[in-house]
Design a protein around this motif. Structure first.
Motif, PDB file in Angstrom:
ATOM      1  N   GLU A   1      12.007 -33.383 -37.810  1.00 24.36           N
ATOM      2  CA  GLU A   1      12.469 -32.795 -37.353  1.00 24.36           C
ATOM      3  C   GLU A   1      11.475 -32.119 -36.764  1.00 24.36           C
ATOM      4  OE1 GLU A   1      16.502 -31.877 -35.748  1.00 24.36           O
ATOM      5  OE2 GLU A   1      17.156 -33.710 -35.063  1.00 24.36           O
TER       6      GLU A   1
ATOM      7  N   SER B   1       7.974 -32.117 -35.024  1.00 23.02           N
ATOM      8  CA  SER B   1       7.122 -31.455 -33.844  1.00 23.02           C
ATOM      9  C   SER B   1       5.481 -30.718 -34.505  1.00 23.02           C
ATOM     10  CB  SER B   1       8.255 -30.142 -34.499  1.00 23.02           C
ATOM     11  OG  SER B   1       8.892 -30.336 -33.909  1.00 23.02           O
TER      12      SER B   1
ATOM     13  N   ALA C   1      12.056 -24.675 -32.364  1.00 22.82           N
ATOM     14  CA  ALA C   1      12.623 -26.085 -33.323  1.00 22.82           C
ATOM     15  C   ALA C   1      12.039 -26.639 -34.810  1.00 22.82           C
ATOM     16  CB  ALA C   1      11.768 -27.419 -32.741  1.00 22.82           C
TER      17      ALA C   1
ATOM     18  N   PRO D   1      14.429 -31.924 -31.946  1.00 19.59           N
ATOM     19  CA  PRO D   1      14.239 -30.456 -32.789  1.00 19.59           C
ATOM     20  C   PRO D   1      15.053 -29.247 -32.336  1.00 19.59           C
ATOM     21  CG  PRO D   1      12.877 -32.191 -32.500  1.00 19.59           C
ATOM     22  CD  PRO D   1      13.692 -32.833 -31.475  1.00 19.59           C
ATOM     23  N   VAL D   2      15.043 -29.448 -31.307  1.00 22.29           N
ATOM     24  CA  VAL D   2      15.667 -28.062 -30.463  1.00 22.29           C
ATOM     25  C   VAL D   2      17.134 -27.231 -30.999  1.00 22.29           C
ATOM     26  CG1 VAL D   2      15.572 -26.529 -28.208  1.00 22.29           C
ATOM     27  CG2 VAL D   2      13.623 -27.184 -28.863  1.00 22.29           C
TER      28      VAL D   2
END
Length: 315
Positions: free
Chosen positions: A72, A76, A40, A286-287
């Motif tokens: 994002e 994270s 991420a 995010p990934v």
């Protein structure tokens, strides 16, 4: 922690929860969790670096994409210390102010929702009025939108922390996640939390609810415009420019709705299910978003390739 008197916030601690029923496997589970964090952070940082370095990408669509990547990374990084602390060291205790500091998760999440709304507006202008696209979405306009998104998110989330600090806490404070969420913290005070709960719900409706409604309106207008001005092949070609954004919207709002429903309507569901939904909320957008945009957007792919090519030359 005593239950006979209100505890001072200076000494109040909050206890986070790992993965219920799988505590013995935390060491092994830390590997995929840490891998997702790395993917991420690196993936979104790569998007930001590519847009920054490639002047051909200094267009509204890619500048908004860079903003999305910033939010994002923020989500994270905000959750990373406590989640990995639990999985690696079983560090479940966190002081109250440290827990409130994790409200940056909410702040960045709210920013992400508004950036997705701005991106839907970008797609609407590009399709509805392509000749004036760059004239409407100028650099100064985009900067103002970015500053407005940031200011609105911080302003909306700050009262939640202020209200929670005013409430008394006088029992063991155990949260159901490995990071601090307002919907979790609001269950802890030994006083009437109706005002704070109403405030939290109002903010949810004014941000996620309103943003999602406006995104839907944008896509209704986009669909209406496309059906009216293009041939069958042209319609698909134009709509194809929206596919990545539609995926980003779904990846964001489906987990958000899931987490809200779990906290408000399914409080007695399995703790593991709560953890699963919160993990999807934290990790999936995010990934996957950098991967989707890299695969679906040719200029981004070329920009990443150019970025690595330049780095190799310097090496």
């Amino acid at each position: 922690m005593g239950a006979e008197s209100n505890e001072s916030l200076d000494i109040l601690s909050v206890f986070l929860t790992g993965i219920p029923g799988l505590e013995a496997q935390h060491g092994w589970l830390s590997i995929p969790f840490f891998t997702m964090y790395i993917v991420a952070i690196v993936g979104n940082s790569l998007i930001m670096a590519t847009v920054h370095e490639d002047t051909a990408l200094h267009e509204p669509m890619y500048l908004f994409l860079s903003m999305l990547a910033v939010t994002e990374v923020g989500v994270s990084v905000s959750a990373l210390p406590t989640v990995m602390g639990i999985l690696w060291f079983d560090a479940r205790q966190i002081d109250f102010d440290g827990c409130l500091a994790q409200f940056f998760i909410h702040t960045f999440s709210g920013m992400e929702s508004r950036v997705l709304l701005a991106m839907s507006y970008d797609r609407l202008i590009a399709i509805y009025n392509p000749l004036r696209y760059t004239a409407i979405l100028t650099l100064s306009c985009i900067i103002c939108m970015g500053l407005g998104i940031t200011l609105k998110s911080v302003t909306f989330m700050a009262p939640l922390s202020i209200f929670l600090r005013q409430l008394p806490y006088c029992h063991v404070n155990v949260l159901s996640h490995s990071y601090c969420l307002h919907s979790d913290l609001i269950q802890l005070p030994c006083a009437d939390t109706k005002l704070s709960s109403i405030l939290g719900l109002s903010i949810v409706l004014a941000t996620f609810g309103l943003d999602s409604l406006l995104i839907m309106v944008s896509y209704v207008l986009i669909l209406y415009t496309v059906l009216g001005i293009a041939s069958g092949e042209g319609q698909w070609k134009i709509l194809n420019t929206c596919v990545s954004h539609i995926c980003a919207v779904l990846l964001y709002y489906v987990p958000v709705i899931g987490v809200l429903v779990m906290h408000r309507a399914a409080k007695h569901a399995s703790p593991l299910l709560h953890t699963l939904m919160s993990s999807i909320y934290l990790f999936v957008p995010p990934v996957l978003n950098p991967i989707i945009y890299s695969v679906k957007t040719k200029p981004i792919r070329q920009g990443i390739f150019t970025l690595f090519s330049c780095k190799r030359k310097w090496l």
